[in-house]
Design an enzyme around this catalytic site. Structure first.
Site, PDB file in Angstrom:
ATOM      1  CG  ASP A   1     -32.241 -32.367 -43.193  1.00 25.19           C
ATOM      2  OD1 ASP A   1     -31.319 -33.196 -43.219  1.00 25.19           O
ATOM      3  OD2 ASP A   1     -33.407 -32.647 -43.520  1.00 25.19           O
TER       4      ASP A   1
ATOM      5  CE1 TYR B   1     -26.923 -40.782 -41.723  1.00 18.46           C
ATOM      6  CE2 TYR B   1     -27.995 -39.114 -40.364  1.00 18.46           C
ATOM      7  CZ  TYR B   1     -27.950 -39.879 -41.522  1.00 18.46           C
ATOM      8  OH  TYR B   1     -28.929 -39.739 -42.465  1.00 18.46           O
TER       9      TYR B   1
END
Length: 442
Positions: A170, A265
């Site tokens: 997600d 990330y």
């Protein structure tokens, strides 16, 4: 319209109530005849399940609901397995984060040594679920969003290549929701994206609206100044201070390649020293979750059970999880929905490993995903992805072969680890912490 039987594997998760609420909101699109929770921690699951039983009775009494720790009961007569397990739960996540920090290396749930440790625990758990599904409901599909998705996806590719399992995350959806807010769109579904990379390790190449207008220039201008922090604060899943820092840090990540837009990330791989400098080795994100989300969700579940009604409870729909319904519907009704999935490359990225598990757009139908062509990728992204794919493959080989050597190589090769000696010291600490979960390494 056909009605479906679903098992949520990870019934005791803090995310389960939000997923149930999300499923209930989408019953007109995806009708459910039966919903079962499965977890190997019966006591933890019972709290969540008893609250959800009351919730379902009040909102959708027609749905047959049960919860169990017995695999045969859970996986028999199932159309979809929605898997979000966390082997070792949050106490092990805490060790994943704190052990590397002892050695001056960032500790994170899915990146670096912490992600590798989590992957070594997750592989066996996910493969066990695949085995149960194929034994008791061989026609079912598994929608896996268990982390670390990249390592789990590589394990399923290598160890059960014929299984009907789709790996999905997600995080890009969460970022695209923020992009929609930045652009003034009501939904991320108002635009089409071309994205490529690995899970938690990718880049947006193009973003266009339904009229074909290129939205990248406006987004790039905004991200260069603000990262992915939208003009109006977002409510929902990722709102802790550490998440806001992560979304803001996208500004620095973007500067390294202004032609694309990055997954957040990437900050862990590109600025690990900065992350370590701003980390509290005694209080990591796992502590935030245990003190925040964990406490809130279980507190609300207990309140529902005590009051015998879900009226007035503060459990919230997990809107990020709506992609799970989109994915299930695409398979069930052959909608050919365009979604990001983690799939075997097989030439979609033409200048990258064919057997790498990449995260790219696919059209989803009853036969599974049809990956779209991405084309060639630049040298910078190719180099980063090649290194990270090697890490993921080495982790799966280490788990399969019970190889200390290969796990040491995997941690050494991780971009955030400074040397083989530091990698070995971290590995030895992780082995001790994970002796109840990992295979015995030789």
């Amino acid at each position: 319209m056909k009605q479906f039987s679903i098992v949520i594997a990870g019934g005791g998760s803090t995310f389960t109530p939000g997923i149930v609420l999300m499923l209930l909101e989408n019953l007109n699109r995806f009708p459910i005849r039966r919903l079962t929770f499965y977890d190997n921690d019966g006591a933890r699951q019972e709290v969540v399940a008893e609250a959800c039983k009351i919730l379902l009775k009040e909102k959708a009494p027609q749905i047959d609901f049960a919860y169990t720790t017995d695999p045969q009961t859970a996986f028999t007569d199932v159309d979809f397995v929605m898997a979000h397990i966390r082997v070792g739960k949050y106490p092990m996540r805490e060790l994943d984060e704190k052990i590397p920090l002892r050695h001056g290396v960032l500790g994170q749930e899915t990146c670096g040594p912490g992600g590798i440790a989590y992957g070594m625990r997750s592989i066996g758990g996910v493969l066990e679920l695949v085995k149960y599904m194929e034994q008791y409901s061989p026609n079912a599909w598994m929608l896996n969003y268990s982390n670390p998705a990249a390592i789990v996806a590589e394990a399923t590719r290598a160890l059960c290549p014929q299984s009907k399992i789709l790996n999905i995350c997600d995080m890009p959806i969460g970022i695209e929701n923020r992009m929609a807010s930045i652009l003034g769109y009501s939904s991320r579904k108002d635009f089409d994206v071309m994205y490529y990379g690995l899970n938690h390790f990718g880049w947006w190449k193009t973003i266009t609206n339904k009229q074909g207008e290129n939205l990248m220039p406006k987004l790039r201008e905004y991200v260069a100044q603000h990262g992915y922090v939208p003009p109006t604060p977002e409510a929902g899943q990722h709102v802790e201070a550490s998440w806001n820092d992560t979304f803001a840090k996208a500004k620095a990540v973007y500067a390294l390649d202004p032609e694309t837009l990055p997954n957040t990330y990437l900050k862990y791989y590109l600025f690990p020293d900065d992350v370590v400098a701003h980390s509290d080795p005694t209080h990591t994100r796992a502590n935030e979750v245990m003190e925040g989300r964990e406490k809130h969700v279980f507190g609300e579940c207990r309140k529902v059970i005590e009051q015998k009604t879900a009226a007035g409870c503060a459990l919230e729909v997990d809107e990020h999880a709506s992609y799970i319904v989109d994915l299930a519907r695409a398979i069930a009704f052959n909608t050919k929905e365009r979604m990001l999935l983690i799939v075997e490359n097989q030439g979609s990225i033409e200048n990258f490993n064919t057997d790498a598990m990449v995260e790219i757009p696919c059209l989803i139908g009853s036969n599974g995903p049809e990956p779209l062509r991405v084309g060639a990728i630049p040298t910078f992204q190719h180099g980063m992805m090649s290194q990270q794919v090697a890490v993921e493959k080495l982790v799966v080989e280490a788990w399969t072969e019970k190889s200390y050597q290969k796990l040491w190589q995997a941690i050494t090769l991780s971009k955030i680890v400074p040397s083989a000696s530091v990698a070995k010291a971290i590995l030895d600490d992780l082995i001790e912490a994970n002796k109840d979960f990992w295979p015995t390494l030789e």
